[in-house]
Design an enzyme around this catalytic site. Structure first.
Site, PDB file in Angstrom:
ATOM      1  N   ASP A 284       0.863  -1.167   0.000  1.00 52.04           N
ATOM      2  CA  ASP A 284       0.000   0.000   0.000  1.00 52.04           C
ATOM      3  C   ASP A 284       0.911   1.232   0.000  1.00 52.04           C
ATOM      4  O   ASP A 284       2.138   1.142   0.102  1.00 52.04           O
ATOM      5  CB  ASP A 284      -0.956  -0.014   1.201  1.00 52.04           C
TER       6      ASP A 284
HETATM    7  C1  BGC Z   1      -5.149   3.008   0.166  1.00 49.63           C
HETATM    8  C2  BGC Z   1      -5.264   1.947  -0.899  1.00 49.63           C
HETATM    9  C3  BGC Z   1      -5.218   2.599  -2.251  1.00 49.63           C
HETATM   10  C4  BGC Z   1      -3.922   3.375  -2.369  1.00 49.63           C
HETATM   11  C5  BGC Z   1      -3.720   4.013  -3.709  1.00 49.63           C
HETATM   12  C6  BGC Z   1      -3.974   3.921  -0.057  1.00 49.63           C
HETATM   13  O1  BGC Z   1      -3.983   4.990   0.813  1.00 49.63           O
HETATM   14  O2  BGC Z   1      -5.054   2.371   1.418  1.00 49.63           O
HETATM   15  O3  BGC Z   1      -6.454   1.223  -0.727  1.00 49.63           O
HETATM   16  O4  BGC Z   1      -5.323   1.621  -3.245  1.00 49.63           O
HETATM   17  O5  BGC Z   1      -3.917   4.388  -1.389  1.00 49.63           O
HETATM   18  O6  BGC Z   1      -4.554   5.072  -3.920  1.00 49.63           O
END
Ligand code: BGC
Length: 741
Positions: A284
């Site tokens: 993530d």
């Molecule tokens: C979130 C993810 C997301 C990623 C990209 C993160 O802050 O937890 O679910 O896919 O950002 O935007």
């Protein structure tokens, strides 16, 4: 075609020579390519960066174009639309030495431009085909805008409505969550559609246990026993992988002392070795960097080392693989084999997508123009919104309203909002695409200019002034029925939107209370991203429809439901608590050694609150009524190896045609580990005319009766089972049976 071919030939000198024999197998192609790659180019492939188009996390680098040109970035996110993806892809395939195409990812969570209801809402439809269909449409639209990869589905199970991200999931139940994970993966990418220009690679997230954040506070520590991990949180990931998901995203959370992004036993040992996952693992957003703050990595270099060791293949936005892997490999703290394995996994997906043949194949303006926000997509959005609405209350059959006879007035803070209707994670959605509640009802009533409307009520903790209340009451003075919008605006649920007290904002409840003091009949239209604590609203309102955040077709969808063209049939997939102190709350709890018996002191209960939720899992009313009768099981005793048929008669005893979600639960009365008092194992949806009766049948198989023992082995314990069928988790008929080995 000729032009495109010429262009590709010109742009891909190195690659095209290897591709000359089209049918050379993938491994040969990838190995050939990797032989030519420098260490830096390999590290580029495992580095994913955001563009500056959108902010979905705390840091934004502005060097992404330079990173692409220097071969230091193999994938991008928050880049979409045909011109932008073409512009960036061109840098990769024209300015880098090996011309390896970029992979474009994005959070296409519930639609790309045609925004569907939020995932939690969709789960309340219990319509797996329609859930697959909305994912399929999202994939079609997103892929036409140049996207190859969606960061969805989120398959985190959660029992805590304080956690804002419950809106992205399928609710609290693992079995249902697994079926929905399969449907969404199928919709996005498969089976066997990767490589076609209308499918995108899906990404199961967040591996794993993110929904268990302590107190529902986002990113917080999670304490998850091995049994709970394997029983509750892991199965939807396994189901999604079995359905073909090609990527997995690590979670932010620390699990029992080891952050998910450095969790070797889960990432490498379980996911890759035991489950045989062949796709790639992406972190993530900056979650490798966060290993330092977690206190598990000494510094950023150490964080990069730990996560590659643990089984991570791609670093999202952290830049730490880019900064440290070369040195870590040189010093033998990581191995080249580890990096090569990650690169292979990533190149393999680029290959399957067909990007080496045509890196621009997804960025197709003609296809984009012909499908984006297509009427057919809006139609599905409307149907999905209607199926996901849950009728929570309907005193004296106030609903449906009569177009001819009922004078209504519209009040509330969410009447004319468009942007909030999309909820969080709305990708390329535009507020202006959404039809507001006010417009939907107004249009339905034929542009009835006499419709009285007042936007009133707030989303914070404020109360209404006496003036505002008087104005509202004045407006409602000669009207019997008030349609009152209530709930959250779209920033109140989603990532980084945990609420310690997830109540309906006080000014809204105050307005409801003032209207009831004047004996108005009030229909509450609730819009929100999570179960809310709303005991007072439940006691005051005459009718309540939980609309969640319904997407682009919100207005027309609700108008048709309010006036009875469509009969609501959604059923909750998350329990609604009565008070914060009951959280975590869920239907499939274990029995305890002292089950609750009202009036007896020494048993499991609160002294200041009931154990019961406000609305239980599976709950949802209809304009009609259903009667369950004659529950039968085909055997007793039954044999584990032989299918068991369960049947029940379902009758529509009301006045309207209606759809019912018939739910089947089991209870294993004696296991190798203690078992929940109820576990969902099946459901059927049935549409019935008034006075119609059908026999609804379920088939249960061996896998439905297995559970995990203390060593996490799947086992069966012969003996007594209870089979329950009904309209929700607290309203079931039940039969006891014995199952023998
Ligand atoms: C979130 C993810 C997301 C990623 C990209 C993160 O802050 O937890 O679910 O896919 O950002 O935007």
């Amino acid at each position: 075609m000729g032009n495109r071919y010429t262009f590709i030939m010109a742009s891909f000198l190195v690659i095209s020579s290897m591709l000359s024999a089209q049918d050379k197998n993938k491994d040969v192609f990838i190995e050939g390519l990797m032989e030519q790659m420098t260490l830096e180019e390999k590290i580029g492939q495992v580095s994913l960066f955001t563009t500056d188009w959108e902010s979905t996390g705390p840091t934004i680098r502005d060097t992404y174009k330079k990173d692409i040109a220097s071969g230091q970035c193999g994938a991008l996110f928050n880049a979409h639309t045909v011109p932008f993806t073409r512009e960036l892809q061109k840098i990769a395939v024209e300015e880098t030495r090996l011309k390896i195409p970029l992979l474009f990812g994005y959070d296409v969570i519930h639609g790309y431009r045609t925004i569907f209801p939020i995932p939690l809402a969709e789960s309340c439809s219990w319509d797996l085909d329609l859930i697959e269909e909305t994912a399929r449409i999202a994939a079609k639209e997103a892929s036409s805008a140049g996207l190859h990869w969606t960061f969805a589905p989120m398959v985190d199970i959660s029992r805590d409505p304080r956690w804002g991200r419950v809106m992205e999931g399928a609710g609290e139940d693992t079995w249902l969550g697994s079926r929905i994970a399969e449907a969404r993966v199928k919709g996005f990418q498969g089976p066997d559609r990767i490589g076609q220009t209308d499918a995108v690679v899906s990404c199961l997230k967040h591996f794993v246990g993110y929904g268990a954040s302590t107190a529902g506070r986002d990113y917080h520590y999670t304490e998850i026993s091995a049994l709970t991990m394997h029983e509750l949180y892991l199965p939807p990931f396994k189901a999604g992988l079995d359905a073909g998901a090609l990527t997995v995203m690590t979670a932010f959370n620390d699990i029992n002392g080891m952050p998910a992004t450095a969790h070797k036993p889960l990432l490498n040992d379980l996911l890759k070795q035991t489950w045989g996952f062949k796709g790639f693992v992406v972190t993530d957003y900056t979650s490798i960097n966060e290993l330092v703050e977690h206190g598990i990595a000494a510094d950023e270099r150490d964080a990069a080392r730990m996560s590659l060791n643990a089984g991570v293949d791609m670093d999202m936005q952290g830049g730490l693989f880019q900064a440290h892997l070369a040195n870590l490999i040189e010093s033998k703290e990581n191995t080249l084999d580890q990096l090569d394995d990650a690169v292979k996994r990533i190149l393999s997906i680029k290959y399957d997508l067909g990007l080496f043949e045509d890196p621009y194949k997804f960025s197709d303006q003609t296809r984009y123009d012909s499908i984006i926000l297509h009427t057919a997509h809006r139609k599905v959005a409307r149907e999905m919104a209607q199926k996901s609405f849950v009728l929570l209350k309907n005193e004296h059959q106030l609903l449906p309203l009569s177009k001819e006879n009922d004078q209504v007035i519209l009040l509330g803070p969410l009447l004319d909002t468009q942007v909030d209707l999309m909820g969080a994670w709305s990708a390329a959605g535009e507020g202006e695409d959404c039809i507001s509640i006010q417009k939907g009802i107004d249009d339905y009533l034929g542009g009835n200019k006499s419709l009285k409307v007042k936007k009133i009520g707030a989303f914070d903790n404020s109360m209404l002034s006496e003036d505002q209340i008087n104005q509202a009451l004045e407006l409602a003075s000669d009207t019997d029925i008030v349609i009152l919008t209530m709930g959250e605006n779209r920033d109140m649920s989603g990532e980084a939107a945990s609420r310690a007290n997830p109540v309906i904002p006080p000014s809204q409840t105050q307005l409801l209370s003032a209207l009831k003091s004047k004996d108005k009949k009030v229909v509450v239209l609730l819009m929100n991203g999570r179960p809310l604590i709303m005991t007072e609203v439940d006691s005051l309102a005459d009718a309540i429809i939980e609309m969640w955040w319904p997407g682009v077709e919100a207005g027309p969808a609700i108008a048709e439901v309010l006036y009875g063209d469509v009969n609501p049939s959604g059923k909750l997939t998350m329990t609604f608590p009565r008070s914060v102190g009951q959280i975590p709350i869920y239907y499939n709890e274990r029995n305890t050694g002292r089950p609750h018996i009202p009036g007896i002191k020494w048993n499991t209960q609160f002294i200041d609150e009931s154990n019961d939720p406000l609305y239980p899992f599976g709950y949802g009313l209809s304009y009609t009524s259903f009667d369950y009768d004659n529950l039968n099981v085909s055997c007793n005793p039954c044999l584990l190896e032989e299918p068991i048929t369960v049947s029940v008669n379902l009758s529509n005893t009301g006045l309207y045609k209606g759809r019912e979600v018939v739910q089947l639960y089991i209870r294993d009365k004696h296991g190798k580990t203690t078992r929940p008092a109820k576990e969902l194992r099946g459901f059927e949806t049935v549409e019935l005319n008034p006075d119609e009766t059908v026999m609804v049948k379920f088939e249960l198989n061996k896998s439905d009766f297995l559970h995990l023992d203390m060593e996490l082995r799947e086992v069966f314990q012969a003996g007594d089972f209870e089979i329950m069928v009904g309209g929700h988790s607290q309203d079931v008929l039940s039969v006891n049976i014995v199952i023998e080995n």
